[in-house]
Design an enzyme around this catalytic site. Structure first.
Site, short mmCIF file in Angstrom:
data_model
loop_
_atom_site.label_atom_id
_atom_site.label_comp_id
_atom_site.label_asym_id
_atom_site.label_seq_id
_atom_site.Cartn_x
_atom_site.Cartn_y
_atom_site.Cartn_z
N THR A 1 -14.73 -2.84 -7.90
CA THR A 1 -15.13 -2.81 -6.33
C THR A 1 -16.57 -2.87 -6.26
O THR A 1 -16.93 -3.69 -5.44
CB THR A 1 -14.12 -1.57 -5.68
OG1 THR A 1 -13.14 -1.54 -6.24
CG2 THR A 1 -14.37 -1.74 -4.41
N LYS B 1 0.83 -1.19 -0.13
CA LYS B 1 -0.25 0.14 0.00
C LYS B 1 0.81 1.14 -0.03
O LYS B 1 2.06 1.12 0.58
CB LYS B 1 -0.87 -0.01 1.09
CG LYS B 1 -2.08 0.89 1.13
CD LYS B 1 -2.96 0.31 0.20
CE LYS B 1 -4.36 0.97 0.18
NZ LYS B 1 -5.39 -0.11 -0.38
#
Ligand code: GLU
Length: 426
Positions: free
Chosen positions: A202, A118
């Site tokens: 998503t 990340k």
């Protein structure tokens, strides 16, 4: 005002620390349940690599502003690491670490050949011009260039980053690498090697697992009253998909407030009026707070904004019978316990939001092979993976009598633990 801001930012830091602590606690429990030794926890509780960078950017007024950024690579035993980059004023090192662990878990759950990573930059893109954002995006890529790349670590969009930012980043990397490197980053515009269906992935993944969860609870999605917290990439598309499925979207929100109407909101109108950061409530006078929204009457809540929204304080007051976490980390550990005890079905973030990275994987595969799939092929593949992942986690939760979050962590951590063992790391 200044003092308030300092208190807010201290609270945010504390919350991000809590997010990391609670993520670790669930990873530890999952490893224990699977019978792994303590050494594995020692390996997996921190990212293998964490880079902090300073990025100078010339702003529109001529002054240089120096931004702080991070890239955490959690574990690369399974394969290259993968995960988004967020641009947000509340980014902290601990938050990015926790998010990198979640990416490892997501990849494990949907069975991708990746570990988790990340990135984040402490900034407020809502206050920056296009030119400043381009400078910051390119500067970030130069700063982390040594540790990222199509076979090392593949970034993607996250909170407040989008396909334009991915395009600048890909271009910067390609210039340094001296050849076109579409596989360096996913979530790109289609003309630059992006995948069909990535933009909506998503939200589509969330819709698929939400429908499965509703089936388990005997609830018909048609006519079900849904609250979606957050109107960014995930929240806005999700509201649209659920509305099209016949659900009644009774509440939505953005960073500034929320709208609630028991008769259902005009989703198409709201989508039309939202800005690129998902802001829409500023146009209305009759808004309520995000906090109030979560306690309103409904059947399903989808938190699709930021961390720590459902806490021990509001968990007892929630009326929904299903919560599907589209955001990363919206429910605290204490709240998860309360909701589970109350018989509320909680579909955890690491499962519910894994559609994004799944289609990112398809994008990377297409870039590597230079052959591109249709939206229909992408949708079918995503559908199959999400249904399979939901069922394996639901069934494990039932058979081991644990909540779905712990079951998801058990499945998510297993491949990475095995790969680390085979490599002789532990
Ligand atoms: N940022 C997204 C996530 O949290 C997507 C990551 C990716 O596509 O690699 O899952």
């Amino acid at each position: 005002m200044v003092a308030d801001k300092a208190v807010d930012s201290a609270n945010k830091k504390q919350e991000n620390m809590d997010v990391l602590t609670s993520t670790r606690a669930v990873v530890k429990l999952a490893l224990e349940k699977l019978g792994y030794p303590d050494e594995l926890y020692e390996l997996l509780k921190e990212p293998l690599r964490m880079m902090a960078v300073r990025i100078p950017v010339r702003m529109d007024d001529g002054a240089i502003k120096v931004f702080t950024g991070y890239r955490a690579q959690h574990n690369d035993a399974v394969g290259p690491t993968k995960g988004g980059i967020r641009f947000h004023p509340d980014v902290t090192a601990d938050e990015i670490k926790a998010l990198s662990i979640w990416m490892s878990l997501k990849s494990g759950i949907v069975d991708l050949p990746y570990g988790g990573a990340k990135g984040g930059i402490v900034c407020d893109p809502r206050q920056m011009s296009f030119r400043e954002l381009e400078g910051l995006s390119r500067g970030y890529v130069r700063a982390v260039s040594q540790i990222v790349g199509p076979t090392k670590d593949i970034p993607a969009p996250d909170v407040f980053t989008n396909s334009q930012i991915m395009a600048w980043m890909m271009d910067e990397y390609s210039r340094m690498d001296e050849y076109n490197s579409p596989g360096f980053i996913t979530g790109k515009p289609i003309v630059l090697g992006g995948s069909h269906g990535r933009e909506t992935a998503t939200a589509k993944g969330v819709t698929i697992v939400l429908k499965e969860a509703a089936k388990k609870k005997g609830l018909d999605v048609k006519g079900a009253r849904v609250i979606v917290q957050g109107f960014g990439n995930a929240g806005s598309y999700l509201s649209k998909f659920l509305h099209d499925e016949g659900a009644k979207v009774v509440g939505i929100s953005d960073a500034y407030g929320a709208l609630y109407d028991p008769d259902g909101l005009d989703i198409d109108y709201l989508l039309d009026r939202r800005d690129s950061f998902g802001t829409v409530t500023k146009l209305f006078n009759n808004t309520i707070s995000n906090k109030e929204l979560l306690e309103c009457d409904c059947d399903i809540i989808v938190p699709a904004a930021v961390e720590n929204q459902i806490t021990e304080e509001n968990a007892p007051k929630i009326k929904a019978s299903i919560i599907v976490e589209a955001a990363n980390g919206p429910t605290t550990r204490g709240a998860t316990k309360i909701l589970t005890e109350r018989g509320i079905l909680l579909v955890p973030d690491v499962l519910a939001s894994a559609g994004g990275v799944t289609v990112s994987y398809f994008e990377w595969v297409q870039n590597n092979q230079g052959y591109y799939w249709s939206e229909k092929e992408i949708d079918e593949k995503l559908h199959e993976i999400m249904i399979r992942s939901f069922n394996s986690i639901y069934n494990l939760a039932e058979s081991r009598r644990v909540d779905m979050r712990l079951a998801a962590y058990m499945i998510g951590v297993r491949k990475m633990a095995e790969a680390s063992r085979f490599r002789g790391w532990v």
